[in-house]
Structures are given as C-alpha cells and as structure tokens.
Design a protein around this motif. Sequence first.
Motif, short mmCIF file in Angstrom:
data_model
loop_
_atom_site.label_atom_id
_atom_site.label_comp_id
_atom_site.label_asym_id
_atom_site.label_seq_id
_atom_site.Cartn_x
_atom_site.Cartn_y
_atom_site.Cartn_z
N TYR A 1 -4.00 -9.36 -9.60
CA TYR A 1 -5.01 -8.63 -10.38
C TYR A 1 -5.42 -7.35 -9.66
O TYR A 1 -5.54 -6.28 -10.26
CB TYR A 1 -6.24 -9.51 -10.60
N ASP A 2 -5.65 -7.47 -8.37
CA ASP A 2 -6.05 -6.30 -7.59
C ASP A 2 -4.95 -5.24 -7.57
O ASP A 2 -5.22 -4.04 -7.60
CB ASP A 2 -6.41 -6.72 -6.16
N GLN B 1 -5.22 -13.62 -7.74
CA GLN B 1 -6.24 -12.61 -7.54
C GLN B 1 -5.66 -11.35 -6.91
O GLN B 1 -6.01 -10.23 -7.27
CB GLN B 1 -7.36 -13.17 -6.66
N HIS B 2 -4.73 -11.53 -5.97
CA HIS B 2 -4.08 -10.37 -5.34
C HIS B 2 -3.29 -9.57 -6.37
O HIS B 2 -3.26 -8.33 -6.34
CB HIS B 2 -3.16 -10.84 -4.21
N SER C 1 -13.18 -15.14 -10.13
CA SER C 1 -12.57 -14.39 -9.04
C SER C 1 -12.61 -15.20 -7.75
O SER C 1 -13.63 -15.79 -7.40
CB SER C 1 -13.32 -13.06 -8.85
N ASP D 1 -5.03 -3.31 -10.80
CA ASP D 1 -6.13 -2.34 -10.77
C ASP D 1 -5.73 -1.10 -9.96
O ASP D 1 -6.11 0.02 -10.30
CB ASP D 1 -7.38 -2.97 -10.16
N GLU D 2 -4.98 -1.34 -8.88
CA GLU D 2 -4.60 -0.23 -8.00
C GLU D 2 -3.51 0.65 -8.63
O GLU D 2 -3.58 1.88 -8.58
CB GLU D 2 -4.10 -0.79 -6.66
#
Length: 782
Positions: free
Chosen positions: A56-57, A53-54, A46, A60-61
């Motif tokens: 991936y976030d 990475q953004h 990470s 998740d959201e």
Amino acid sequence: MATFLYRLGRLAFRRRLSAVLLWAAALAVAFLGASSAGDPPEDSTSMPGIEAQHAYDLIDERFPGAAADGADARVVFVAPDGEKITAGPHRAAVTGFVADIADAPQVAGAADPFDGGRGVSEDGTTAYATVSYEVPEDEVSGAARTALDRAIDEARDTGLTVEAGGSALESEVSAGLGEVIGIAVAAVVLLLTFGSLAAAGMPLITALVGIGVSMFSILALGHALGLSSTVGELAMMLGIAVGIDYSLFVVSRYREERARGHEPHEAAGRAAGTAGSAVVFAGLTVVIALAGLSVVGVPMLTKMGLGAAGAVLVGVLVALTLVPALLGWWPDAVLARGSRSRGARGRGGRTGAEPHPGQRGRRAGRRGRAAPPARTDSAGGTDSTDGAGPPEPAPATLGVRWACFVLRRPVPVLLATVAGLGILAVPAADLRLGMPGDEAKPTSTTERRAYDALAEGFGPGFNGPLTVVVDARGADDPEAAVAGVAETIGGTDGVVSVSPPRFDDAGSTAVLSATPATAPTSERTKDLVHDIRDRRPATEAATGATYEVTGTTALNIDVGQKLQGALFPYLATIIGLAFLLLLLVFRSVLVPLKAALGFLLSVLAALGAVVTVFQQGHLAGLFGVEQTGPIMSMMPIFLVGIVFGLAMDYQVFLVSRMREAYVHGEDPREAVVSGFRHSARVVAVAAVIMMGVFGGFMTGGEQVIKMIGFGLAAAVFFDAVVVRMAFVPAVLALLGRRAWWLPRPLARLLPRVDTEGEALGRAAPVPRPVPDGEPDQDLTRV
C-alpha cells in the motif's frame, strides 16, 4: 495504600459538595470538548511490518494523487428475471448512472461496465460499475454520498435492482439496545440484592457519570487522535460494566461496616480503604492488560485498548471519590429498611458526618479490651480484628451452602469444572482469524445484497480481488517483465483472471488485479496468497522484477496471521503478570498458580464458545448471527486482555476475604466459607451485571460488536461462576494450609500490598472527626 484510601474516602464524605462539583465540572468540560470536535474517523486496519501494508505504501509513493486507501464504491446492476442487462433500456440506465456520478463531488472516475465487457457477467444478467474517489473513506463528504445515493435511486426507478458496496457507502447499522439492556439488568439485580432504591441507584448513577466523562472525552479527542466509533463503543461497554461493579463493591462494604456499628463517615472511610483498595488493584490490572495491547503493533488495537483503559481508570476514580461523596448526602438511604431505622435511633436521628458526642469514649473503652488472637502469617506479620465488634451471626446463605457442598466433594467438583471447560475450549484449536467484511453484515443492508449479487454473477472470489504491485525498476524491459509476472500469477492454480497492468508515469511500476476462485474469507484464498508469494523468487530471477501482494483480502490475511502469532506470547505474558501480581497480594505461591490456571481455563473456554457460534455456526441463529466466518483478527488478544482484568477482579474480591479470615485465625476450610459468606453474593451480582451489559451489545447489527459482546459475556460466566465459585474453593479445599505457603526468603523480599485494610485493623486510634471547613489532618500526613 489502604490508609491513604481510608483518608481519601473520609475526605470525600465530608467535602461531598466539592467532590460532586469537581465531577460535574469534569463532565461539563468533556461535553463541551465533544460538542466542538469533528466527526470521528472510520476504523483502520493499518499495520506496519506486513507485506500488504508495505505494498500500500509503495502504491502511494509511485502513484501520487491516487491514494491506495482512496474510497471506492462498487455499484451492482441486476436485470429483472428473464432479461439481460445488456438490453437497450437497461444498458442506457447503467451508462446514464456512470455519466451522472462521474461529475459528482470528490469522484476521481467511474468505470463503465460495457467498456471492454469486463464489468458484465457471463450470463449477461449482472453488471457493476466502480466509482473511485479522490479522498480516503473518512474524508468523503456528505454531498458526495448524497450524490451517489441520488444516482442509485434514479437507476432503480428504471426497473433495475441496484445495490452498492464499498467504503464510500456505509449503511447505518442498528446500534442495538446494549447500554439500555445492561443498565436495566443492573437496576433489577441491584434492587433485588439490596432491597433499597438508593443502594441500587447509586452504582448506576456513578457509573453513568463515569461513562459520560469517558465517552465525551473520547469524542473530544477522536478527530485529533484518530479514535473511531468502535473505540467509543468498546469503552462504553467496559466502562458501564466496571463502573457499576466497582461502585457496587464500595457501597456493599459501606453497608457491611455500618452493620458493624461504625458511624457513616467512618464506614465510608473503611469502605474506601478496604473495598477501595481491591478496586484500585483490580482496576489497575485491567488498565495494564488493556494498555499492554499496544505492544502487539496494531494501531487500531492500541487505540481500542487505551480508550477502554481510560474508561476503566475513570470508573476507579469515581468509585473512590464520588461514591463516598454521595454516601455523605444519603448515609442511611443505602441501608436496608430495618438497618436504616436502627442506625437513625443509634445516632439520635442525626445523619451528619460527625460521630455522637459519646462515641469517642465508647471507642476508647473498646480499645482497652483485649483483642482476639491473630494468626502470624508466613511473612512474620500479624493481623488483628478492628475495634468494632463483628455483626451478629447471620443464617447460612446460598453462597455458604454452596461452599460447604464444594468442601465436602472437592474432587468431583474439580474434575467436573476442568472437564467441562476443557470440552468447551476444544473448538478454539480450529480458530481462524480474519476481518469480517460485507459478507458478515445483515441482509437488510445494501452492502450485503451487493456482495451476494456479485458472488452470484461473477463468482465468490470477485468480492476479494488481490492487488499485485510489480516493481520493475531493475528489469531491462519493464513492460515485458510486468507481462511475465502477470502470466505467472494468471497461471497459478486458484486464479480466475488477471487484469491488464496499470503503469505509473515513469513506466517502472505497475498495478494489476488478480481474481481468486474462492471467497475472501476462504482458507483456499489464504493458501493462494501464500502460493503467489512463494513463486516470487523464481519469478524475480526470470523477469528481473519483483512484486508484492496486497488488497483488502491480503491485508486481512496478513493481519490475522500476525495477531495469531502474537496471541500465545501475549497470553503467556498475561498469565505471568497475573502470577506476579497475585503473589504480591496474597503472599502465596499456590494461590496465584491456581488463579492463573483458572484464568487460562476460562479464556480458552470463551474462545471455544466464540468459534463454535461465529465460525462453525452452531447455535448461530439463536444469537442472531446471519453469516459465519473467521473470527475478527483482534478479538482473541482483546478478549485475553479484558478477561485477565475481570478475572483478577473476582479473584481479589473473593479470595482476599478468605485470606483475611485465615490470617485472623480461622481454619483454611472455615476461611473458604467466610470468603463466600462475605463476597460470594457481591461477586455473583457483579458477574450478572457484566453479563447483562456485554450480552446487551449483541442486540446491535454490527457483527464485530456482537462477537465481542458474546465473547466477553461467556468469559465472565465461565470465570465468575465456574472458576471462582467451583474451581477455586475445590482447589483450596484440597490444598488446605498449603494454599497459603510462601517460602521465607521470598516472604522477606516481597513488599506488603494491603488490599483488605489490615493496617486499618491494627490502627489503635480512630481518626478524630473533623468538622466541615477544617482541613483534614489525616490526609495531610500521607
């Protein structure tokens, strides 16, 4: 600092039982904490601030309950030669596996390869099933892994070749014999050097105590702070190396002080004040360099640096306290056999901490003698020899003969070292960064065999699909916008296929997978990721939707680029820090500049050697490297930080003795010889021990650890043997007195840092002996 450490060493020598008990208590507390702690987490790549990475976030959201970092397993089925996986019995075995694993603990779902035919290769010989888990890889339970292993074994019993990869199934890679080899090399080298089992064993014992405290502490804090097994292994690697070396320097100086005629308690104090001062400075430079890795912004690299820095700090404390305490128990055992018998006769056979009753009178007589002339240094201060007489002249050692050889031929030696290191550094220009995956694992692992089977059946890019997250909230027709994005990506040169999109509950965000035509670590795949991202403005204007590219392949590319961009600024920072620190220690402008240039040569040569073996594949078989590829993203920065600290170790321990001889009145060329006479053997022994420790870690099966062990061993060789033993004396010979020049305005501004115990030499009275049970008045006056 030297005075305080001198008093601390004497205190530890006299209060040896208390010092040993304190370290035993620290070891016990750390062990109890490690015993009650949970399992350490898996390594994480990470990294905030990068597109992958953004994305991936964002997943998740927008897709709650289906974590983007959820574990998965890709199970590959290969039919026997000449048969098809679609044949009745083989197909039944595959569908039976999917049905069984779907009911296993923590499994979110299992994709049947025959649904739609997307999981079957074009030649019909290979199929794969993807098993998705509800939890991240570090939370997959033992029962879940056992269920997966059982289902795989049942499928194998039908005659199929079944292999599995993915984060949910991690094979235990052989840890190798790194620690054992390192300690064995250290024991042999120390025994040959000192000729005493006690002198050879004491650095080993103290290093093991220090690494025990460090490792148990990391294990105790691992679950709470997210310290993975890699953090512990690197901390062990460095902790063993510096722990042995730092204790070695103190024991060696103790033997030297005993040879000068000092009593055991006085020799222990002076060893702590002189060699201990250098140990503190060298250790702090390593700690600063490793802790400075946190500014790069990679959480995993930060944890690795801080864990290793903690192990180094413990090694420094052990050398300053536990070593003098053990010398208090065995003051003569660490001496050579001849010196041991002379020391016993000189003290009437006593080995206690107190001096002979007539010692104080003899010291007073020595203080009445005229001191030898001292050289006034560039700052206006003077240095004088201590009260004890120097040891009898010793025959020329190999180090002295080598120093004389370099002094006679400084130009050829300098040109040869610079040219040799420069040639070795050339491959570093071809440095490619990435994160080795299953393709870098040994062929004995099922992950590597699964990787090869998928590449053969579906193409090399199948092992590294790109995940594309499409945000269509701003589009009038989200489905049409996502279809337009999929069409654009599918039409990009280098993309083999694009999967159907999967929408979130709101229908405004979709995830699709793009399969490249090339392997995950290929430069063409890296160019493809950039090409897809470059098309984003035009695609957004045409569809009203935007997208981001992520997945393991894209994440590794982004991490590598960020770290490669941070490498040279970090290198410049480290070199600048080295110059300032050495300016304080040696009170010279040219000596730090020479040290910084030598460090740059050694680290670039080490990087070039790593690229040559692990990326280009030259001599790969000799070092047990089965698969070449890009260099681990964090390797260059981590190597720079560690090599900087080790280079400062050798610089301080070698050149500080040259400076001491120079300010005591010797000619610059004679001072170089004196430095080699006193320190060359110890530095060489320390380097051999470090190379043995680092090289021993190459026996493990994990390629990342092999790479780090090889790089550090090569860096130690280049810096300690080539730079410090050849480059440094050649430059000092050419500079002469100019090497120690310091402008007077700068000399007045710089504080004095006493790393060689000059204050001890100027002190008139020797601290009186304090019987056991009485407070140490010297320490209370600090």
